[in-house]
Each structure stands twice: as C-alpha cells, then as structure tokens.
Design a protein around this motif. Structure first.
Motif, mmCIF file in Angstrom:
data_model
loop_
_atom_site.group_PDB
_atom_site.id
_atom_site.type_symbol
_atom_site.label_atom_id
_atom_site.label_comp_id
_atom_site.label_asym_id
_atom_site.label_seq_id
_atom_site.Cartn_x
_atom_site.Cartn_y
_atom_site.Cartn_z
ATOM 1 N N SER A 262 0.782 -1.288 -0.091
ATOM 2 C CA SER A 262 -0.238 -0.024 -0.018
ATOM 3 C C SER A 262 0.778 1.142 0.304
ATOM 4 O O SER A 262 1.739 0.937 0.360
ATOM 5 N N GLY A 263 0.008 2.440 -0.560
ATOM 6 C CA GLY A 263 1.152 3.765 -0.018
ATOM 7 C C GLY A 263 1.766 4.255 -1.328
ATOM 8 O O GLY A 263 1.954 5.327 -1.243
ATOM 9 N N GLY A 264 1.388 3.392 -2.510
ATOM 10 C CA GLY A 264 1.927 4.073 -4.284
ATOM 11 C C GLY A 264 1.148 5.619 -3.941
ATOM 12 O O GLY A 264 -0.400 5.609 -3.857
ATOM 13 N N GLY A 265 0.791 6.344 -5.477
ATOM 14 C CA GLY A 265 0.664 7.155 -5.899
ATOM 15 C C GLY A 265 0.918 8.139 -6.706
ATOM 16 O O GLY A 265 2.737 7.847 -7.736
ATOM 17 N N LEU A 266 0.412 9.124 -7.490
ATOM 18 C CA LEU A 266 1.109 10.452 -7.460
ATOM 19 C C LEU A 266 1.610 11.709 -6.978
ATOM 20 O O LEU A 266 0.962 11.869 -6.263
ATOM 21 N N VAL A 267 2.799 12.135 -7.073
ATOM 22 C CA VAL A 267 3.613 12.702 -6.336
ATOM 23 C C VAL A 267 4.275 13.911 -7.632
ATOM 24 O O VAL A 267 4.901 13.394 -7.976
ATOM 25 N N GLN A 268 4.564 15.322 -6.771
ATOM 26 C CA GLN A 268 5.257 15.774 -7.163
ATOM 27 C C GLN A 268 6.442 15.473 -7.135
ATOM 28 O O GLN A 268 6.719 15.241 -6.258
ATOM 29 N N ALA A 269 7.608 16.377 -8.634
ATOM 30 C CA ALA A 269 9.280 16.225 -7.761
ATOM 31 C C ALA A 269 9.411 16.315 -6.606
ATOM 32 O O ALA A 269 8.786 17.638 -6.419
ATOM 33 N N GLY A 270 10.190 16.442 -6.615
ATOM 34 C CA GLY A 270 10.490 16.359 -4.692
ATOM 35 C C GLY A 270 9.466 16.029 -3.328
ATOM 36 O O GLY A 270 10.216 16.853 -1.846
ATOM 37 N N GLY A 271 8.764 15.765 -3.500
ATOM 38 C CA GLY A 271 7.737 15.417 -3.020
ATOM 39 C C GLY A 271 8.277 14.108 -1.827
ATOM 40 O O GLY A 271 9.016 13.446 -2.687
ATOM 41 N N THR A 272 7.224 13.153 -1.128
ATOM 42 C CA THR A 272 7.287 12.248 -0.505
ATOM 43 C C THR A 272 6.230 10.901 -0.623
ATOM 44 O O THR A 272 5.410 11.684 -0.910
ATOM 45 N N LEU A 273 7.103 10.211 -1.127
ATOM 46 C CA LEU A 273 5.909 8.800 -0.984
ATOM 47 C C LEU A 273 5.931 8.143 0.758
ATOM 48 O O LEU A 273 7.450 7.278 0.801
ATOM 49 N N ARG A 274 5.625 7.548 1.358
ATOM 50 C CA ARG A 274 6.060 6.051 2.042
ATOM 51 C C ARG A 274 4.994 4.823 1.220
ATOM 52 O O ARG A 274 4.074 4.624 1.394
ATOM 53 N N LEU A 275 5.736 3.419 1.129
ATOM 54 C CA LEU A 275 5.165 3.007 0.823
ATOM 55 C C LEU A 275 5.403 1.280 1.953
ATOM 56 O O LEU A 275 6.090 0.992 3.273
ATOM 57 N N SER A 276 3.719 0.348 2.005
ATOM 58 C CA SER A 276 4.296 -0.656 3.241
ATOM 59 C C SER A 276 3.953 -1.925 2.672
ATOM 60 O O SER A 276 3.087 -2.203 1.475
ATOM 61 N N CYS A 277 4.231 -2.803 3.666
ATOM 62 C CA CYS A 277 4.232 -3.865 3.020
ATOM 63 C C CYS A 277 3.863 -4.596 4.228
ATOM 64 O O CYS A 277 4.898 -4.651 5.606
ATOM 65 N N ALA A 278 2.943 -5.980 4.228
ATOM 66 C CA ALA A 278 2.610 -6.602 5.150
ATOM 67 C C ALA A 278 2.645 -8.258 5.043
ATOM 68 O O ALA A 278 2.196 -8.641 3.027
ATOM 69 N N ALA A 279 3.498 -9.062 5.852
ATOM 70 C CA ALA A 279 2.948 -10.301 4.909
ATOM 71 C C ALA A 279 2.423 -11.146 5.941
ATOM 72 O O ALA A 279 2.215 -11.012 7.539
ATOM 73 N N SER A 280 1.700 -12.152 5.028
ATOM 74 C CA SER A 280 0.659 -12.766 6.126
ATOM 75 C C SER A 280 0.643 -14.143 5.746
ATOM 76 O O SER A 280 1.312 -14.608 4.165
ATOM 77 N N GLY A 281 0.171 -15.375 6.188
ATOM 78 C CA GLY A 281 0.281 -16.756 5.774
ATOM 79 C C GLY A 281 1.284 -17.654 6.699
ATOM 80 O O GLY A 281 0.679 -16.718 8.076
ATOM 81 N N SER A 282 1.409 -18.908 6.867
ATOM 82 C CA SER A 282 1.821 -19.664 7.842
ATOM 83 C C SER A 282 3.040 -20.107 7.402
ATOM 84 O O SER A 282 4.214 -20.363 7.557
ATOM 85 N N ILE A 283 3.627 -18.306 7.769
ATOM 86 C CA ILE A 283 4.688 -18.155 8.724
ATOM 87 C C ILE A 283 5.888 -19.049 9.825
ATOM 88 O O ILE A 283 4.991 -17.956 10.493
#
Length: 120
Positions: free
Chosen positions: A7-28
């Motif tokens: 999650s966390g993708g999107g459109l941003v202007q140059a110089g901006g910030t984004l934060r991507l997150s990833c959650a793992a689930s299952g029989s880990i």
C-alpha cells in the motif's frame, strides 16, 4: 503460502515524499530478507532496497540518501520511506520476501505491485 500486500503508492510531484508499506501474512515460520524492487516501463525489474532479519540494509546507488527501508519483525512488515522523489523514480514497486512457512522451505514471494508516479 505467504501473501504480501502493498500500500502507499500514488502520484506525487518531484521533490515530494511517499511511504510504501508491505505486510506479509500466511503460515509464516521465518522471514529472511525483505526488499523492495521496482520496474519502469520497458526496463528490467531492479532492486531498490533490502533489509535482513538483523536489520542490515542495502540500497541501490540511485536511491541512497533519499530512501529508507525499515521492517517490523514482530508484525512481518516492511516500509519504504521515499523522499526527494524524482521523475525517474516512476515505476511499479514490488515488495519481496524470502520466507519459510510451516509447509515449505525458504522461497521467494512477491506482492502484486503498487504504482508510484512522480511528475516533473
């Protein structure tokens, strides 16, 4: 099996910030390395950043000093903080992990990808 949800993708202007997150689930049972890759149109998928279970990090030269990878071993999550974004960072970003389940040995798992677009 291990499922990775980004999650966390999107459109941003140059110089901006984004934060991507990833959650793992299952029989880990155990997670080794967690990482972020990206693939721009007509280019090969490339490693952006990785982090070991012990916290050792590795970054592509193109993102050093701008991106920070972090993980929460208790929650099986990995984040990518992206600062000072450039148009050349535009790509689909994929979460990746090398993990073991209670039924399988270590193998590679990929998320479905999240689009990051940086406008100039």
């Amino acid at each position: 099996q291990v499922q990775l949800v980004e999650s966390g993708g999107g459109l941003v202007q140059a110089g901006g910030t984004l934060r991507l997150s990833c959650a793992a689930s299952g029989s880990i049972r155990s997670i080794d390395t967690m990482a972020w890759f990206r693939q721009a149109p007509e280019k090969q998928r490339e490693l952006v950043a990785s982090i070991s279970s012990g916290g050792s990090t590795h970054y592509a030269d193109s993102v050093k000093g701008r991106f920070t990878i972090s993980r929460d071993n208790a929650r099986n999550t990995v984040d990518l903080q992206m600062n000072s974004l450039k148009p050349e960072d535009t790509a689909v970003y994929y979460c990746h992990t090398f993990a073991m389940t209670y039924n399988t040995a270590y193998k590679n798992y990929w998320g479905q990808g999240t689009q990051v677009t940086v406008s100039s």
